[in-house]
Design a protein around this motif. Structure first.
Motif, mmCIF file in Angstrom:
data_model
loop_
_atom_site.group_PDB
_atom_site.id
_atom_site.type_symbol
_atom_site.label_atom_id
_atom_site.label_comp_id
_atom_site.label_asym_id
_atom_site.label_seq_id
_atom_site.Cartn_x
_atom_site.Cartn_y
_atom_site.Cartn_z
ATOM 1 N N GLN A 91 8.512 9.684 25.838
ATOM 2 C CA GLN A 91 8.584 8.725 24.731
ATOM 3 C C GLN A 91 7.864 9.265 23.501
ATOM 4 O O GLN A 91 8.283 9.015 22.368
ATOM 5 N N PRO A 268 17.028 3.744 18.558
ATOM 6 C CA PRO A 268 15.585 3.559 18.720
ATOM 7 C C PRO A 268 15.057 2.772 17.519
ATOM 8 O O PRO A 268 15.069 3.283 16.397
ATOM 9 N N ILE A 355 14.437 5.839 30.002
ATOM 10 C CA ILE A 355 15.155 5.623 28.738
ATOM 11 C C ILE A 355 16.660 5.782 28.945
ATOM 12 O O ILE A 355 17.465 5.020 28.391
ATOM 13 N N SER A 372 10.781 0.378 26.620
ATOM 14 C CA SER A 372 10.360 1.381 27.597
ATOM 15 C C SER A 372 8.912 1.761 27.311
ATOM 16 O O SER A 372 8.537 1.976 26.161
ATOM 17 N N TYR A 387 14.559 -0.282 21.898
ATOM 18 C CA TYR A 387 15.918 0.238 21.742
ATOM 19 C C TYR A 387 16.918 -0.917 21.741
ATOM 20 O O TYR A 387 16.695 -1.967 22.353
#
Length: 486
Positions: A91, A268, A355, A372, A387
């Motif tokens: 991430q 995102p 993800i 996430s 997201y």
């Protein structure tokens, strides 16, 4: 109208190899990257990569794996990036590359990671070396890593040197905060993990697709031995997997030019990252994470509903801490994969799988929003991402909330302390024959400082695991090793 510099996740790939000829980690990454290109409907994007970022692989430690991966994919990127040790890496790489897409003109980027620990373990048991390079003598263009050790000297002296020692300590601290008995809490975490195993049972990429009951998870058996109190084997992350995953990121402009169908776009919306006070024993409360709370507030600002969540799940304590800080109930789904015990815990790379799986859920529900989370070391380093297939209302931002975390209270550690203290948390590490071999106590002094000690004494271990609940009891500790209940 979508801003052409908007970051878009256009393709995801996952690979789990259980049988057949094993692949080296780079081979798993290549296969996952090609799957991501196919998923985007634009495999030619892999030849146009401007940045190749790789999650650090334990089973194939290379200085610049991105360069080797790019060569296999027929790409000549302007830069290669590597994350460091820690499950926050995937991430963190998303946050970094999306920022560069939004602000610095980057158009096509790849994140990939893999582990072949199942293969490596088999080879080691046979006394063989892996048939893949373990060093390249190179260095990536950029390395996203703080490089700090996870434990302090005082923690090392007390035996707090690995995840299987620290996360059980967090677990008993959570139990104390909840006011549960040992039996009640074991049941609660086993019910939580049973839900996770049920999700893994429906995940085609999960390493273990057998749904487990709470009774199975809470009961010691040949396949579920005691590891570190209160955890049994099936409460622990399972690193012995051969798995790879990849994420293909583009600017909206590049995605359009490549012909990626709009229904495949996952945006995102925002990212955030921070670390808690670095050493666990210096944190004000062992069952809290201000970094997750503040990072969550940043990324969820303006989000009115959260439809899908994947919380980093190396141990039950990690899930409970994150859920509490984010205001999420444990009675709602908190994983889209099944978690690191059941879906698989491929070293630093789990969150790439998380993800990728989240993207699949969001494509099936275009109006939905997903979160996430990822962490490294001992609930130390955190990275979060939001997201959706809905276009964002604001430009992408990767929030850094570190200054706010650093300003919060910490706790002084009384290294080398000998004397009386009150047990704040503890764990016992079990031998394979089922006997406790070492106990660790984290305790508070009357002046509010904290200390940690270990013991191999049979009487102390018996009292720790079979006697009166240790939480809150007065104990006489002797540095560096000595525990005696009063």
């Amino acid at each position: 109208m979508i801003d052409p510099r908007t970051p878009v996740l256009v393709g995801v790939g996952q690979l789990t190899v259980r049988d057949g000829e094993p692949l080296e980690p780079l081979g798993l990454m290549e296969a996952a990257a090609r799957a991501a290109g196919q998923d985007a409907g634009a495999p030619a994007l892999l030849e146009k990569l401007q940045s190749v970022a790789v999650v650090d692989a334990i089973s194939q430690p290379l200085g610049d794996p991105g360069a080797l991966l790019a060569e296999r994919l027929g790409s000549q990127p302007a830069e290669t990036v590597r994350s460091g040790l820690g499950g926050n890496g995937p991430q963190a790489l998303v946050n970094d590359l999306c920022t560069r897409i939004a602000r610095d003109g980057l158009d096509v980027a790849l994140i990939a990671g893999a582990e072949a620990m199942a293969t490596l373990t088999r080879l080691m048991k046979r006394g063989e070396q892996p048939p893949w390079p373990q060093s390249d003598g190179c260095l990536a263009s950029r390395v996203i890593d703080d490089g700090r050790d996870g434990s302090s000297d005082a923690e090392n002296a007390a035996g707090l040197i690995a995840p299987i020692f620290l996360y059980p300590v967090f677990e008993h601290a959570l139990r104390g905060a909840a006011g549960r008995t040992r039996e009640e809490h074991l049941r609660a975490i086993s019910e939580l993990w049973a839900h996770f195993s049920g999700v893994a049972a429906g995940n085609p990429h999960a390493w273990s697709r057998e749904a487990r009951t709470a009774d199975e998870l809470a009961t010691a058996s040949d396949g579920n031995r005691r590891v570190s109190d209160p955890y049994l084997k099936l409460h622990n992350s399972h690193i012995g997997v051969d798995q790879g995953a990849a994420l293909l990121l583009c600017s909206a402009e590049a995605a359009d030019a490549a012909g990626v169908p709009r229904e495949e776009w996952v945006f995102p919306w925002a990212g955030a990252q921070a670390h808690d006070h670095w050493f666990a024993t210096e944190r004000d409360e062992l069952h809290r994470s201000p970094a997750i709370r503040l990072a969550g507030e940043a990324v969820l600002d303006g989000v009115t509903s959260l439809d899908h969540v994947d919380l980093y799940s190396c141990f039950p304590s990690a899930v409970q801490i994150a859920a509490r800080e984010l205001g999420l109930g444990l009675d709602r789904p908190l994983t889209v994969t099944g978690g690191l015990t059941f879906a698989g815990g491929p070293g630093n790379n789990y969150a790439t799988h998380g993800i990728a799986a989240l993207a699949g859920r969001l494509r099936a529900e275009p109006e939905a929003v997903g979160l996430s989370t990822a962490l490294g070391w001992y609930a130390t380093k955190h990275a979060l991402g939001v997201y959706s297939c809905r276009a964002p209302e604001r430009p992408f931002a990767a929030h850094d909330v570190q200054d706010a975390v650093d300003a919060l209270p910490s706790r002084e550690v009384a290294a080398g302390y000998s004397g009386e203290a009150a047990v704040e948390s503890y764990t016992a590490l079990y031998e394979r024959d089922g006997r406790p071999g070492m106990g660790i106590v984290v305790a508070r002094l009357a002046d509010g400082r904290r200390t940690a000690v270990k013991s191999h004494d049979a009487d102390a271990l018996s009292e720790l695991v079979d006697g009166e609940d240790p939480l809150g009891r007065t104990v006489r500790v002797t540095a560096p090793e000595g525990i005696a209940f009063t």
